[in-house]
Design a protein around this motif. Structure first.
Motif, short mmCIF file in Angstrom:
data_model
loop_
_atom_site.label_atom_id
_atom_site.label_comp_id
_atom_site.label_asym_id
_atom_site.label_seq_id
_atom_site.Cartn_x
_atom_site.Cartn_y
_atom_site.Cartn_z
N ILE A 292 -11.03 -13.86 2.84
CA ILE A 292 -9.79 -13.27 2.33
C ILE A 292 -9.95 -12.87 0.86
O ILE A 292 -9.51 -11.79 0.45
N SER A 293 -10.59 -13.71 0.06
CA SER A 293 -10.73 -13.44 -1.37
C SER A 293 -11.59 -12.21 -1.61
O SER A 293 -11.24 -11.33 -2.41
N LEU A 294 -12.73 -12.12 -0.93
CA LEU A 294 -13.60 -10.96 -1.09
C LEU A 294 -12.93 -9.70 -0.57
O LEU A 294 -13.04 -8.62 -1.18
N ALA A 295 -12.22 -9.81 0.55
CA ALA A 295 -11.54 -8.64 1.12
C ALA A 295 -10.44 -8.14 0.19
O ALA A 295 -10.30 -6.94 -0.05
N MET A 296 -9.65 -9.07 -0.35
CA MET A 296 -8.56 -8.68 -1.24
C MET A 296 -9.11 -8.10 -2.54
O MET A 296 -8.61 -7.09 -3.05
N GLY A 297 -10.14 -8.75 -3.09
CA GLY A 297 -10.71 -8.29 -4.35
C GLY A 297 -11.33 -6.91 -4.25
O GLY A 297 -11.06 -6.02 -5.05
N LEU A 298 -12.17 -6.72 -3.23
CA LEU A 298 -12.83 -5.42 -3.07
C LEU A 298 -11.87 -4.38 -2.51
O LEU A 298 -12.04 -3.18 -2.75
N GLY A 299 -10.84 -4.84 -1.78
CA GLY A 299 -9.89 -3.91 -1.19
C GLY A 299 -9.14 -3.09 -2.22
O GLY A 299 -8.94 -1.88 -2.06
N VAL A 300 -8.72 -3.73 -3.33
CA VAL A 300 -7.96 -2.99 -4.36
C VAL A 300 -8.85 -2.03 -5.12
O VAL A 300 -8.35 -1.10 -5.77
N VAL A 301 -10.17 -2.23 -5.03
CA VAL A 301 -11.11 -1.30 -5.67
C VAL A 301 -11.39 -0.13 -4.74
O VAL A 301 -11.41 1.04 -5.16
N PHE A 302 -11.61 -0.43 -3.45
CA PHE A 302 -11.89 0.64 -2.49
C PHE A 302 -10.66 1.53 -2.27
O PHE A 302 -10.80 2.74 -2.08
N ARG A 303 -9.47 0.93 -2.29
CA ARG A 303 -8.24 1.68 -2.07
C ARG A 303 -7.20 1.31 -3.14
O ARG A 303 -6.23 0.60 -2.85
N PRO A 304 -7.37 1.78 -4.37
CA PRO A 304 -6.41 1.46 -5.44
C PRO A 304 -5.02 2.00 -5.15
O PRO A 304 -4.04 1.54 -5.73
N GLU A 305 -4.91 2.96 -4.22
CA GLU A 305 -3.61 3.53 -3.87
C GLU A 305 -2.67 2.47 -3.28
O GLU A 305 -1.46 2.68 -3.23
N ILE A 306 -3.22 1.36 -2.82
CA ILE A 306 -2.40 0.31 -2.23
C ILE A 306 -1.38 -0.24 -3.21
O ILE A 306 -0.34 -0.79 -2.84
N LEU A 307 -1.67 -0.07 -4.51
CA LEU A 307 -0.77 -0.57 -5.56
C LEU A 307 0.09 0.54 -6.16
O LEU A 307 0.78 0.32 -7.15
N ALA A 308 0.07 1.72 -5.55
CA ALA A 308 0.75 2.87 -6.13
C ALA A 308 2.24 2.66 -6.32
O ALA A 308 2.85 3.17 -7.26
N GLY A 309 2.87 1.89 -5.44
CA GLY A 309 4.32 1.71 -5.51
C GLY A 309 4.77 0.60 -6.43
O GLY A 309 5.98 0.35 -6.56
N PHE A 310 3.82 -0.07 -7.10
CA PHE A 310 4.16 -1.20 -7.97
C PHE A 310 4.26 -0.76 -9.43
O PHE A 310 3.69 0.26 -9.82
N PRO A 311 4.96 -1.56 -10.25
CA PRO A 311 5.04 -1.25 -11.69
C PRO A 311 3.66 -1.27 -12.34
O PRO A 311 2.71 -1.87 -11.82
N ASP A 312 3.56 -0.64 -13.51
CA ASP A 312 2.27 -0.55 -14.21
C ASP A 312 1.71 -1.92 -14.54
O ASP A 312 0.50 -2.13 -14.51
N VAL A 313 2.60 -2.88 -14.85
CA VAL A 313 2.13 -4.23 -15.19
C VAL A 313 1.38 -4.85 -14.02
O VAL A 313 0.32 -5.46 -14.18
N ILE A 314 1.93 -4.68 -12.80
CA ILE A 314 1.28 -5.22 -11.61
C ILE A 314 -0.06 -4.51 -11.37
O ILE A 314 -1.06 -5.15 -11.02
N LYS A 315 -0.09 -3.20 -11.59
CA LYS A 315 -1.34 -2.45 -11.41
C LYS A 315 -2.41 -2.95 -12.38
O LYS A 315 -3.57 -3.08 -12.02
N GLN A 316 -2.00 -3.21 -13.63
CA GLN A 316 -2.95 -3.67 -14.64
C GLN A 316 -3.50 -5.05 -14.29
O GLN A 316 -4.67 -5.34 -14.51
#
Length: 471
Positions: free
Chosen positions: A407-431
């Motif tokens: 889960i940790s590796l999937a979550m960590g690499l997931g936000v790098v492979f698909r950064p769009e997953i955080l597109a709907g969140f505030p900038d603070v969360i994205k950072q």
């Protein structure tokens, strides 16, 4: 019973252990290789921030010089270890990439409100200074968290650090991010790929040599060879050295001291995040140095290293630089060269200070073509990831451990492979969660807390914990 130096060196392929004192020539050679690995990394954040804020050339040059100067002082504090401050390991300090986006955001908000470039920098450094105690305070609680920050968690963080950095190295092999963004038709040209291949092959051949001098000098020799070949091909732009100052004096609070209160909370959160990253970096340094990655000594080094991070970040703000953190690049150098002596750190710190005070000297190193640098860093960053796997392997990998890793590796690499997953969140969360290290590391910590341990794992941890043995 303690392991002898000879046994430790033979077992870990370390030529010079933590407290060994190599000859001056050997120390200088090893220090040079560390500098070649981290020099660009230290200068890149001020370069990017200076460009984003459209700072004048003289102001941009100054903050780059101060980044090098502060990194030298901070490295000395970290390596020397003053009381509880510092890890005492060969741990290099440099400008942190974690604070990059927030620093740009603070600077742009100040300029949008009519502030000057000086006020923009003064505000960034002011917010960084008042939030730096967050990391200092957290460092005092590290020993109490030994059940949370286990070798499994640390190994996952270190692995993610290495995997994240590999992307940077491969980008450099093709010619660098600027070339990719502005002139994609020239990116990954045959010349760039051949230069990188030359460096990679040279490192491999020299590293496998039985001659310890060739092994210790593998990275430096390969980079110098690549540099010379690139210069012969006209790819090194020596003309850029013409406008550099001969000497730059450090002036505390040169740009003033201002606070943007709306950015204090995000900055404080980033200090907590960089604490997790530093724990992984310091664990990797201990591992590749042939030192323990669990027990009382290990925890004291982690606590001291994180406290040093916080104090050094405060020092950086005073001397007009951005927050500092432990660099993972040097772990690859240690593993490749077999030199883990912290006395080499004194040479590194001295050279960094000199480069900061005399920009022209550092400028020569800054001209190393990206493809040449990428050829070396792709191997070094790969060894960081490999060190993380070694740390994971030192813990019990049962069904629970496999689940945490997956889960940790999937979550960590997931936000790098698909950064769009955080597109709907505030900038603070994205950072905060846009980094593989942050997302994966926090996930590993969370799962390690909430998932119950098996009885077998509890017994193994208790038997391995030196604090559980009554004397």
């Amino acid at each position: 019973m303690t392991q002898s130096t000879e046994e430790r060196v033979a077992g870990s392929e370390i030529i010079y252990g933590l407290n060994d004192k190599p000859a001056p020539t050997t120390s200088f050679l090893a220090a040079l290789q560390h500098l070649l690995a981290i020099f660009i990394g230290i200068m890149t954040p001020p370069l990017i921030i200076g460009g984003a804020l459209q700072l004048p050339p003289d102001m941009k040059a100054y903050i780059i010089s101060m980044a090098l100067f502060v990194s030298g002082i901070a490295t000395f504090i970290q390596v020397k270890k003053f009381g509880p401050i510092g890890s005492g390991l060969l741990s290099i300090q440099g400008t942190s990439f974690t604070f990059l986006s927030l620093s740009i955001g603070i600077g742009l908000s100040v300029k949008a409100a009519g502030g000057s470039p000086e006020q923009a920098l003064g505000t960034i450094f002011g917010v960084a200074l008042i939030c730096s105690p967050m990391e200092m305070i957290f460092s005092r609680f590290v020993p109490a968290l030994k059940k949370v920050i286990t070798p499994l968690v640390s190994g996952i963080v270190v692995t993610l650090i290495g995997l994240s950095l590999i992307r940077v190295a491969v980008t450099d092999i093709g010619g660098g991010q600027w070339l990719l963004s502005n002139k994609p038709e020239l990116y990954a040209s045959p010349t760039n790929l051949l230069l990188a291949a030359l460096v990679i092959v040279t490192i491999i051949v020299l590293n496998r040599s039985r001659n310890q001098w060739l092994r210790m000098g593998a990275i430096a020799i390969a980079l110098i060879l690549g540099y010379c070949v690139a210069a012969a091909l006209g790819l090194v732009q020596f003309a850029k050295l013409g406008g550099m100052d001969v000497f730059t004096a450090p002036v505390p609070f040169k740009f003033g001291f201002y606070i943007s209160w709306e950015h204090v909370l995000p900055m404080a959160l980033l200090y907590l995040i960089t604490t997790v990253e530093s724990m992984g970096d310091l664990t990797a340094t201990s591992m590749v140095s042939g030192e323990p990655v669990e027990g009382e000594t290990y925890m004291k080094r982690i606590s001291g290293g994180i406290l040093g991070d916080g104090i050094n970040s405060a020092l950086a703000a005073v001397f007009n630089s951005f927050p500092n953190t432990t660099f993972s690049q040097n772990n690859g150098v240690i593993q490749m060269t077999g030199v883990a002596s912290r006395h080499v750190g004194f040479w590194i710190s001295g050279l960094l200070v000199i480069f900061g005070l005399f920009p022209v000297i550092g400028g020569l190193i800054s001209l190393i073509p990206n493809s040449v640098l990428g050829g070396a860093t792709v191997i070094m960053f790969g060894t960081v990831a490999a060190a993380g796997i070694r740390i994971i392997a030192s813990s019990v990998i049962d069904r629970r451990g496999m689940l945490i890793m997956a889960i940790s590796l999937a979550m960590g690499l997931g936000v790098v492979f698909r950064p769009e997953i955080l597109a709907g969140f505030p900038d603070v969360i994205k950072q905060i969660f846009g980094s593989a290290i942050t997302t994966g590391g926090l996930t590993a910590i969370f799962l390690n807390v909430v998932l119950p341990q098996s009885l077998r794992e509890q017994k193994v941890e208790t038997s391995q914990d030196p604090l559980s043995v009554k004397h």
